[in-house]
Design a protein around this motif. Structure first.
Motif, PDB file in Angstrom:
ATOM      1  N   ASP A 153       4.005   5.602  -5.736  1.00 31.12           N
ATOM      2  CA  ASP A 153       4.212   5.213  -7.122  1.00 31.12           C
ATOM      3  C   ASP A 153       4.145   6.467  -7.999  1.00 31.12           C
ATOM      4  O   ASP A 153       3.216   7.273  -7.868  1.00 31.12           O
ATOM      5  CB  ASP A 153       3.132   4.217  -7.546  1.00 31.12           C
ATOM      6  CG  ASP A 153       3.255   3.841  -9.000  1.00 31.12           C
ATOM      7  OD1 ASP A 153       4.298   3.282  -9.372  1.00 31.12           O
ATOM      8  OD2 ASP A 153       2.307   4.116  -9.767  1.00 31.12           O
TER       9      ASP A 153
ATOM     10  N   HIS B 135       2.392   1.836  -3.326  1.00 31.56           N
ATOM     11  CA  HIS B 135       1.404   2.410  -4.254  1.00 31.56           C
ATOM     12  C   HIS B 135       1.249   3.905  -4.004  1.00 31.56           C
ATOM     13  O   HIS B 135       1.127   4.692  -4.957  1.00 31.56           O
ATOM     14  CB  HIS B 135       0.054   1.703  -4.111  1.00 31.56           C
ATOM     15  CG  HIS B 135      -1.018   2.320  -4.945  1.00 31.56           C
ATOM     16  ND1 HIS B 135      -1.050   2.204  -6.320  1.00 31.56           N
ATOM     17  CD2 HIS B 135      -2.075   3.085  -4.608  1.00 31.56           C
ATOM     18  CE1 HIS B 135      -2.085   2.874  -6.782  1.00 31.56           C
ATOM     19  NE2 HIS B 135      -2.728   3.409  -5.765  1.00 31.56           N
TER      20      HIS B 135
ATOM     21  N   THR C 153       0.833  -1.205   0.000  1.00 31.85           N
ATOM     22  CA  THR C 153       0.000   0.000   0.000  1.00 31.85           C
ATOM     23  C   THR C 153       0.869   1.258   0.000  1.00 31.85           C
ATOM     24  O   THR C 153       0.603   2.205  -0.749  1.00 31.85           O
ATOM     25  CB  THR C 153      -0.933  -0.001   1.225  1.00 31.85           C
ATOM     26  OG1 THR C 153      -1.752  -1.173   1.174  1.00 31.85           O
ATOM     27  CG2 THR C 153      -1.811   1.231   1.247  1.00 31.85           C
TER      28      THR C 153
END
Length: 113
Positions: free
Chosen positions: A60, A57, A54
Motif C-alpha cells: 500500500d 497492505h 496482508t
C-alpha cells in the motif's frame, strides 16, 4: 508460491510472517499406510483472502511512505515494531514505572526524582 513468485518480491521474513498466521486444522481421515501423512492442513479458502489482504497492505503506498520515512531516519527503533497487546503492555509498564518515581505526583520527573 509466496517465496518464489517474482511478481510479489516478498522477503523471507514477510513470507514467514504471513504463513505464521495460517490456522492449521486437524486432518479428519488419516492414511494409515503413510507414516509421513500430515496431521494438520491449512484451508486455503480461509487463508488465501487473508494472505492477499496482508500482501496488499505491504505494498500500500501509504504504508510504503511510512516505512520509507522510518528507514530514512537512520534506524528502526524497537518500539516502532510493537502493536496491539504488546504495545499496551509496554505502555502500562512504563506508566507504572514513571508513577513509581514521580513522588510529588506533578506529572514530571525532576532532578531529585
Amino acid at each position: 508460491l509466496l517465496s518464489t513468485d517474482e511478481k510479489l518480491c516478498l522477503e523471507p521474513l514477510q513470507v514467514l510472517s504471513i504463513m505464521r498466521s495460517a490456522k492449521a486444522h486437524p486432518v479428519q481421515k488419516k492414511d494409515p499406510n503413510s507414516p509421513t501423512a500430515p496431521k494438520e492442513f491449512v484451508d486455503c479458502r480461509l487463508f488465501c483472502p487473508f494472505a492477499a489482504s496482508t500482501i496488499e497492505h505491504m505494498f500500500d503506498p501509504k504504508f510504503l511512505v511510512r516505512r520509507s520515512s522510518i528507514l530514512k531516519r537512520g534506524a528502526l527503533r524497537p518500539i516502532q515494531l510493537l502493536y496491539g497487546d504488546e504495545k499496551k503492555a509496554l505502555d502500562k509498564y512504563l506508566r507504572n514505572l514513571f508513577e513509581k518515581f514521580d513522588r510529588d505526583r506533578d506529572g514530571a520527573l525532576d532532578a531529585k526524582e
